[in-house]
Design an enzyme around this catalytic site. Structure first.
Site, mmCIF file in Angstrom:
data_model
loop_
_atom_site.group_PDB
_atom_site.id
_atom_site.type_symbol
_atom_site.label_atom_id
_atom_site.label_comp_id
_atom_site.label_asym_id
_atom_site.label_seq_id
_atom_site.Cartn_x
_atom_site.Cartn_y
_atom_site.Cartn_z
ATOM 1 N N PHE A 135 11.556 8.592 86.651
ATOM 2 C CA PHE A 135 10.645 8.505 87.784
ATOM 3 C C PHE A 135 11.273 9.231 88.975
ATOM 4 C CE2 PHE A 135 8.312 6.518 91.282
ATOM 5 C CZ PHE A 135 7.016 6.697 90.815
ATOM 6 N N ASP A 172 16.733 0.922 85.416
ATOM 7 C CA ASP A 172 15.515 0.724 86.195
ATOM 8 C C ASP A 172 14.509 0.024 85.281
ATOM 9 O OD1 ASP A 172 13.023 0.928 87.437
ATOM 10 O OD2 ASP A 172 13.482 2.859 88.354
ATOM 11 N N TYR A 232 5.361 -5.488 91.578
ATOM 12 C CA TYR A 232 3.917 -5.269 91.766
ATOM 13 C C TYR A 232 3.216 -4.726 90.537
ATOM 14 C CZ TYR A 232 5.783 -0.636 93.111
ATOM 15 O OH TYR A 232 6.462 0.555 93.153
ATOM 16 N N LYS A 233 3.940 -4.476 89.449
ATOM 17 C CA LYS A 233 3.305 -4.005 88.223
ATOM 18 C C LYS A 233 2.989 -5.210 87.332
ATOM 19 C CE LYS A 233 5.913 0.348 88.477
ATOM 20 N NZ LYS A 233 4.894 1.173 89.127
ATOM 21 N N ARG A 254 -3.145 7.635 81.277
ATOM 22 C CA ARG A 254 -2.211 6.530 81.082
ATOM 23 C C ARG A 254 -2.966 5.200 81.096
ATOM 24 N NH1 ARG A 254 2.916 5.148 84.973
ATOM 25 N NH2 ARG A 254 1.200 4.668 86.378
#
Length: 420
Positions: A133, A205, A230-231, A379
């Site tokens: 990322f 991560d 938050y995912k 996705r």
């Protein structure tokens, strides 16, 4: 599980027999939306609205500044960290919820480079993947520029190249467990052992892992980890991230962002910084209490299940999606970008299409919400807390219709939004 289904009713039956089906009722989901983007932003728990109102009206409104003590605000980062810890194989007082992944990664990389340098001054390389990322790479690049001591960021183009890239000059291997674009999942145990055998430090991560796949940080012997809430953890947009440090590294940590919340006695107001003992030294400034309070609503749902049950359903949802897309949309230029093997796959499925952006916008307009990532990636995230098998069936049927009618060619779907 046999997914050779021919009728939607068969997906309905799978949902009826799903032992996790009651968890969906705890989330605020619109009836006209199929949400397959929990890998980017989770759905709000129904409890979150009431919790936000209570924090604002009662704790802030009535309690005012007294709530730092009476409502437990001051202890919240550590308390939430302990509630999150079992989801990632962490111990008591090894996790703290605070700041962003970017800020936490900066802290950890700075501390890890210092530790590695103390052990062996010639270790000047941070190894990572070019497909990592971008924020992780940006933070590493920025830290290297700040240090200006000959450090190097070494990037590989394929996971198979990592073992050879991690050598006697490596200080840190900075690895994202599940790739944000493809959903490829590393073997954390094997790769951590490779990193440690080379004498380097393993920094993980967990942004696309925490709450999605079983993780055992202590069991594999990792050194540091960061992640977001938050995912899959459903903490809300921009909710605070977390940082994990095992007890063996905690008091050797030198805080590069030495704010007052990381001080041993912050209200002593001493002009000299003295770091707190343990996980508390990973804090920096005053915490965002309203946002942080909502994180607990998402974490509380996980107390009603376990990661292995969630993983079984996640894989079943993904398997069904892959099979249906290939059966129902086989004549269209869709290429699977996610590994089929369960051991190599997170909780998302990505397909490549030459006009991926436009196709995704057409899907969203029809109420099937996934997202798009460059280049050409559609996705789809599967959050087993609330995603149903019938959602998978309906999503694929909508995808087939969008492709068959070429509705994605409408001009409005080609207009790029700020967030994709």
């Amino acid at each position: 599980m046999d997914f050779s289904m021919k009728f939607r009713d068969e997906a309905v039956t799978l949902d009826r027999d799903d032992p996790l089906r009651a968890l969906r009722d705890q989330f605020a989901l619109a009836d006209n939306v199929i949400y397959l983007d929990g890998n980017s932003l989770g759905v709000p728990p129904k409890a979150a609205a009431a919790r936000a109102a209570d924090v604002i009206a009662a704790e802030w409104g009535d309690g005012l500044i007294r709530s730092w003590n009476t409502a437990g605000w001051f202890a919240l980062p550590k308390r939430l960290g302990n509630k999150l810890a079992p989801l990632i194989g962490a111990g008591e007082d090894e996790v703290v919820v605070t700041d962003t992944i970017s800020a936490n990664l900066f802290k950890i990389l700075s501390a890890a480079l210092r530790l590695a340098n103390e052990r062996d001054p010639k270790r000047r390389v941070i190894v990572s993947e070019r497909s990592n990322f971008p924020t992780d790479l940006y933070i590493a690049q920025g830290l290297i520029e700040q240090l200006d001591r000959g450090y190097e960021l070494r990037l590989v183009d394929d996971p198979s190249e990592l073992p050879d890239a991690i050598d006697e000059n490596t200080a840190i291997a900075m690895i994202t467990h599940v790739n944000y674009r493809s959903g490829y999942m590393h073997d954390m145990a094997a790769l951590t052992q490779t990193i440690r055998r080379a004498g380097a430090l393993a920094v993980w991560d967990l942004a696309h892992s925490a709450g999605a796949v079983p993780v055992d940080l202590n069991g594999v012997g990792a050194d540091y980890a960061v992640g977001c809430t938050y995912k899959y953890l459903n903490g809300g947009p921009g909710s605070p991230a977390f940082v994990w440090v095992p007890k063996r590294h905690q008091n050797a940590f030198s805080q590069p962002l030495s704010g007052w919340w990381g001080h041993r006695k912050p209200f002593e107001m001493n002009p000299v910084y003295r770091p707190d003992d343990g996980i508390g030294r990973f804090l920096c400034g005053t915490q965002p209490i309203v946002s942080m309070s909502l994180v607990e609503c998402g974490l509380d749902v996980f107390l009603q299940t376990d990661m292995h049950s969630l993983r079984r359903k996640s894989l079943a949802l993904g398997d069904l999606f892959i099979r249906l897309v290939e059966e129902r949309c086989g004549e269209f230029p869709l290429t699977l970008a996610t590994p089929r093997a369960h051991t190599l796959r997170g909780s998302q499925v990505s397909f490549e299409h030459p006009n991926g952006y436009e196709v995704m916008q057409a899907l969203i307009a029809r109420g099937v919400i996934g997202d798009y990532r460059e280049p050409r990636i559609l996705r789809f995230g599967f959050t087993p807390l609330y995603t149903r098998f019938v959602d998978v069936w309906d999503a694929v049927e909508t995808l087939r219709d969008v492709l068959a009618t070429e509705s994605w060619r409408a001009p409005e779907f080609a207009e790029r939004a700020s967030v994709t």
